[in-house]
Design an enzyme around this catalytic site. Sequence first.
Site, PDB file in Angstrom:
ATOM      1  N   TYR A   1     -11.528   1.879  15.184  1.00 24.71           N
ATOM      2  CA  TYR A   1     -10.537   2.273  14.171  1.00 24.71           C
ATOM      3  C   TYR A   1     -10.403   3.800  14.171  1.00 24.71           C
ATOM      4  O   TYR A   1      -9.286   4.339  14.189  1.00 24.71           O
ATOM      5  CB  TYR A   1     -10.938   1.756  12.780  1.00 24.71           C
ATOM      6  CG  TYR A   1      -9.993   2.211  11.695  1.00 24.71           C
ATOM      7  CD1 TYR A   1      -8.688   1.723  11.641  1.00 24.71           C
ATOM      8  CD2 TYR A   1     -10.385   3.162  10.757  1.00 24.71           C
ATOM      9  CE1 TYR A   1      -7.799   2.161  10.659  1.00 24.71           C
ATOM     10  CE2 TYR A   1      -9.508   3.604   9.771  1.00 24.71           C
ATOM     11  CZ  TYR A   1      -8.222   3.098   9.723  1.00 24.71           C
ATOM     12  OH  TYR A   1      -7.344   3.544   8.767  1.00 24.71           O
TER      13      TYR A   1
ATOM     14  N   ASP B   1       7.320  -6.471  14.267  1.00 29.94           N
ATOM     15  CA  ASP B   1       5.911  -6.098  14.406  1.00 29.94           C
ATOM     16  C   ASP B   1       5.867  -4.858  15.285  1.00 29.94           C
ATOM     17  O   ASP B   1       6.341  -4.898  16.431  1.00 29.94           O
ATOM     18  CB  ASP B   1       5.184  -7.299  15.065  1.00 29.94           C
ATOM     19  CG  ASP B   1       3.707  -7.042  15.288  1.00 29.94           C
ATOM     20  OD1 ASP B   1       3.288  -5.867  15.243  1.00 29.94           O
ATOM     21  OD2 ASP B   1       2.986  -8.027  15.527  1.00 29.94           O
ATOM     22  N   VAL B   2       5.307  -3.760  14.767  1.00 29.34           N
ATOM     23  CA  VAL B   2       5.340  -2.493  15.520  1.00 29.34           C
ATOM     24  C   VAL B   2       4.651  -2.592  16.881  1.00 29.34           C
ATOM     25  O   VAL B   2       4.930  -1.802  17.782  1.00 29.34           O
ATOM     26  CB  VAL B   2       4.717  -1.310  14.722  1.00 29.34           C
ATOM     27  CG1 VAL B   2       5.528  -0.964  13.495  1.00 29.34           C
ATOM     28  CG2 VAL B   2       3.256  -1.562  14.384  1.00 29.34           C
TER      29      VAL B   2
ATOM     30  N   SER C   1      -5.646   9.203   8.920  1.00 31.76           N
ATOM     31  CA  SER C   1      -6.761   8.798   8.051  1.00 31.76           C
ATOM     32  C   SER C   1      -7.866   9.840   8.151  1.00 31.76           C
ATOM     33  O   SER C   1      -7.962  10.552   9.164  1.00 31.76           O
ATOM     34  CB  SER C   1      -7.307   7.446   8.518  1.00 31.76           C
ATOM     35  OG  SER C   1      -8.515   7.140   7.854  1.00 31.76           O
TER      36      SER C   1
ATOM     37  N   THR D   1      -5.989  -0.335  -1.601  1.00 27.95           N
ATOM     38  CA  THR D   1      -4.805  -1.133  -1.239  1.00 27.95           C
ATOM     39  C   THR D   1      -5.326  -2.435  -0.630  1.00 27.95           C
ATOM     40  O   THR D   1      -6.487  -2.777  -0.816  1.00 27.95           O
ATOM     41  CB  THR D   1      -3.970  -0.383  -0.167  1.00 27.95           C
ATOM     42  OG1 THR D   1      -4.815  -0.150   0.964  1.00 27.95           O
ATOM     43  CG2 THR D   1      -3.431   0.938  -0.670  1.00 27.95           C
ATOM     44  N   GLU D   2      -4.477  -3.099   0.158  1.00 25.72           N
ATOM     45  CA  GLU D   2      -4.931  -4.316   0.847  1.00 25.72           C
ATOM     46  C   GLU D   2      -5.770  -3.973   2.091  1.00 25.72           C
ATOM     47  O   GLU D   2      -6.224  -4.869   2.806  1.00 25.72           O
ATOM     48  CB  GLU D   2      -3.711  -5.150   1.293  1.00 25.72           C
ATOM     49  CG  GLU D   2      -2.958  -5.772   0.137  1.00 25.72           C
ATOM     50  CD  GLU D   2      -1.641  -6.408   0.596  1.00 25.72           C
ATOM     51  OE1 GLU D   2      -1.503  -6.761   1.781  1.00 25.72           O
ATOM     52  OE2 GLU D   2      -0.741  -6.525  -0.248  1.00 25.72           O
ATOM     53  N   PHE D   3      -5.943  -2.680   2.335  1.00 25.92           N
ATOM     54  CA  PHE D   3      -6.618  -2.214   3.551  1.00 25.92           C
ATOM     55  C   PHE D   3      -7.969  -2.912   3.797  1.00 25.92           C
ATOM     56  O   PHE D   3      -8.219  -3.455   4.880  1.00 25.92           O
ATOM     57  CB  PHE D   3      -6.807  -0.690   3.443  1.00 25.92           C
ATOM     58  CG  PHE D   3      -7.574  -0.059   4.565  1.00 25.92           C
ATOM     59  CD1 PHE D   3      -6.944   0.317   5.733  1.00 25.92           C
ATOM     60  CD2 PHE D   3      -8.941   0.163   4.453  1.00 25.92           C
ATOM     61  CE1 PHE D   3      -7.652   0.898   6.781  1.00 25.92           C
ATOM     62  CE2 PHE D   3      -9.660   0.739   5.488  1.00 25.92           C
ATOM     63  CZ  PHE D   3      -9.007   1.111   6.653  1.00 25.92           C
TER      64      PHE D   3
ATOM     65  N   GLY E   1       0.786  -1.232   0.000  1.00 20.87           N
ATOM     66  CA  GLY E   1       0.000   0.000   0.000  1.00 20.87           C
ATOM     67  C   GLY E   1       0.816   1.278   0.000  1.00 20.87           C
ATOM     68  O   GLY E   1       1.772   1.440  -0.762  1.00 20.87           O
TER      69      GLY E   1
HETATM   70  C1  8X3 Z   1      -8.787   4.469   5.618  1.00 20.86           C
HETATM   71  C2  8X3 Z   1      -9.914   5.333   5.209  1.00 20.86           C
HETATM   72  O1  8X3 Z   1     -12.400   5.805   5.366  1.00 20.86           O
HETATM   73  O2  8X3 Z   1     -11.756   3.516   4.982  1.00 20.86           O
HETATM   74  O3  8X3 Z   1      -8.180   4.889   6.762  1.00 20.86           O
HETATM   75  O4  8X3 Z   1     -11.447   4.513   7.141  1.00 20.86           O
HETATM   76  S1  8X3 Z   1     -11.426   4.762   5.705  1.00 20.86           S
END
Ligand code: 8X3
Length: 251
Positions: free
Chosen positions: A150, A57-58, A137, A185-187, A14
């Site tokens: 998150y 690993d952080v 983000s 990305t892979e997110f 990413g």
């Molecule tokens: C990634 C953006 O909007 O999917 O941090 O949370 S979102």
Amino acid sequence: MKPSTSLITGATSGIGLATAKLFAKKGMRLILCGRRIERLFKLKKTLECQCHILNFDVSKSHDVFSAIDSLPGEFSKIDILINNAGNAHGLDSVDLADVEDWDNMINSNLKGLLYVTKSVIGQMVQRKTGHIINVGSIAGKEVYPKGSVYCATKFAVDAFTKGLRMDLNPLGIKVGAIHPGLVETEFSMVRFKGDAKRAKMVYHGIDALHGRDIAQAIWFMVKAPKHVNIADMVILPTAQANSTVIQRRDI
Ligand code: 8X3
């Protein structure tokens, strides 16, 4: 001129990967950090720059400190830290969410970023120079449904960035953050635990951002003149107005 040394966390995919590729092209010396050792080795082979890889690993404080301590002389003076590692795990209302998902996000997105920062800034403080860029983000600026934890971690990144900037201000060390919206990305694959169909829907009908778009913006922050600190940047795809308002082509 001696190349600047940058340490990038989450460099194997990413935004981190795109930033590593761009920084390598710009002639930087890189410390690439990640959990996936085979990806780190592969990346190192493809980049035409001086590169050192650190596999940790952080979220494991001891591993972070010993990895950074292990850096060889020529990589031990870090000019630029890109705190990019982090992920979303799950998208659920608080009553239904998995506590393990919360722990994972708090441990990597927040505590991991703190550990890496603390392990790197000692030598920046001594030298009275350095630049730290945290990847936050849009979720750290606006909360959205089912994303509370998150979002909480990314709000914390935003708050920590502001506090760190104050603490390091007397030393002339730059601190800033970049807050992307939807980046393909892979997110989402990670957030939805490998559910490719669900992950794809996140970007359905829009031209989402790419890792390289954010890498270009990070480079813009890095190359600003010495007296200019780009403190905060929010970047969204044109189709996205905020965390919840998104214009999709077929609706
Ligand atoms: C990634 C953006 O909007 O999917 O941090 O949370 S979102």
